[in-house]
Write an enzyme that holds these catalytic residues in place. Structure first.
Site, short mmCIF file in Angstrom:
data_model
loop_
_atom_site.label_atom_id
_atom_site.label_comp_id
_atom_site.label_asym_id
_atom_site.label_seq_id
_atom_site.Cartn_x
_atom_site.Cartn_y
_atom_site.Cartn_z
N SER A 24 40.83 38.44 40.28
CA SER A 24 40.11 38.08 39.07
C SER A 24 40.61 38.95 37.92
CB SER A 24 38.59 38.21 39.28
OG SER A 24 37.88 37.70 38.17
N THR A 25 39.76 39.75 37.31
CA THR A 25 40.14 40.54 36.15
C THR A 25 41.33 41.45 36.47
OG1 THR A 25 37.80 40.59 35.56
CG2 THR A 25 39.27 42.07 34.35
N HIS A 50 40.87 33.72 39.19
CA HIS A 50 39.86 33.23 38.25
C HIS A 50 40.51 33.08 36.87
CE1 HIS A 50 36.59 35.38 40.86
NE2 HIS A 50 36.98 34.23 41.40
N MET A 144 36.33 41.70 39.00
CA MET A 144 34.93 42.04 38.84
C MET A 144 34.08 41.20 39.78
SD MET A 144 32.77 41.91 35.26
CE MET A 144 34.04 42.93 34.50
N ASP A 147 33.32 38.07 44.60
CA ASP A 147 33.97 36.88 45.13
C ASP A 147 35.17 37.26 46.00
OD1 ASP A 147 34.37 34.12 45.46
OD2 ASP A 147 35.85 34.08 43.83
#
Length: 210
Positions: A24-25, A50, A144, A147
Site C-alpha cells: 500500500s503506502t 492499493h 498503512m 490488509d
C-alpha cells in the site's frame, strides 16, 4: 542485450511456483525494487497495490519498461505464465483460479471492498492459500493498516513461504507490522533483500528454512 538492472537468469526457477505480493503506502517504489531483482525466467508474480484505477495501467507499463520480466495489468481469465508479473487493476480484486487445461488463470472480481480496499491484498493472499498452498511465496510490503496480514497468515498455514518487509525500510510500517505480530511471516527482511530471499525459495537448491 541485458543490463545490470535487467537480470536474465538467476538459476533455473522451480516449476509450478507462484509469487504473491501486496503493498500500500510506499508500495510503488518497493514493488519496483523487488521486481528489478527478479530474473526474466521468474515464476509468475501476482501483485495487489492499493492504487486508484486510473493509475494501475500506467504503473504496470512503467515497470514493464524497467524490469527483465514482463509486467502488465491483469486481465480476467488470462493464463498465469512464468516470466510475467500481473498488477491488480484499481477497480477489482485480483485472485487466481484453476484453468480447465491446467495451471492457473487471473480472476478479477468487483465484489465489495475488503479492509476498505478493492483491490485487497487479503483477497489475493486468501486465494493463494487455498489454491497454491506450498507452491506459493507471499510477500507483504510497506503500507498503512492491516490488509494482507491475515491473508499472509493463511498462506503460511497452507505451507507457503512468507516474507514481510522490516520496519526500517518501510515508508509506513503498518501491514508488515501486523503480519509479524500475528506470526504470519516466516521471515522479516529489509526491502533491498526481499528479491534475494524470494529467489532462495524458487531456485532449486536455494535455502528453505523451517
Amino acid at each position: 542485450m541485458p543490463t545490470a538492472t535487467r537480470p536474465l537468469s538467476s538459476g533455473h526457477v522451480s516449476g509450478g511456483r507462484i509469487i504473491f505480493i501486496g503493498a500500500s503506502t510506499g508500495g510503488t517504489e518497493a514493488i519496483k525494487q523487488v521486481l528489478l531483482g527478479m530474473p526474466q525466467n521468474s515464476p509468475p508474480i501476482l501483485i495487489t497495490q492499493h492504487m486508484p484505477e486510473m493509475f494501475t495501467g500506467a504503473f504496470a507499463r512503467r515497470l514493464d519498461g524497467l524490469c527483465a520480466l514482463r509486467v502488465k495489468e491483469a486481465e480476467h481469465g488470462e493464463a498465469v505464465l512464468p516470466g510475467t508479473a500481473y498488477i491488480a487493476p484499481g477497480h477489482s480484486h485480483l485472485l487466481i483460479r484453476r484453468a480447465s487445461v491446467g495451471g492457473f488463470q487471473c480472476e478479477l472480481s468487483r465484489a465489495e471492498p475488503v479492509n476498505r480496499h478493492r483491490p485487497s491484498v487479503d483477497v489475493l493472499f486468501a486465494a493463494a492459500a487455498e489454491l497454491a498452498g506450498a507452491a506459493a511465496v507471499g510477500v507483504l510490503l510497506t503500507g498503512m493498516g492491516k490488509d494482507g496480514a491475515r491473508g499472509l497468515l493463511a498462506m503460511r498455514r497452507a505451507g507457503a513461504w512468507t516474507i514481510a518487509q522490516d520496519a526500517g525500510s518501510c515508508v509506513v510500517y503498518g501491514m508488515p507490522r501486523e503480519a509479524a505480530m500475528i506470526g504470519a511471516a516466516c521471515e522479516v527482511v529489509p526491502l533491498d533483500e526481499v528479491a534475494q530471499h524470494v529467489l532462495r525459495q524458487v531456485v532449486p537448491g536455494g535455502a528453505r528454512d523451517a
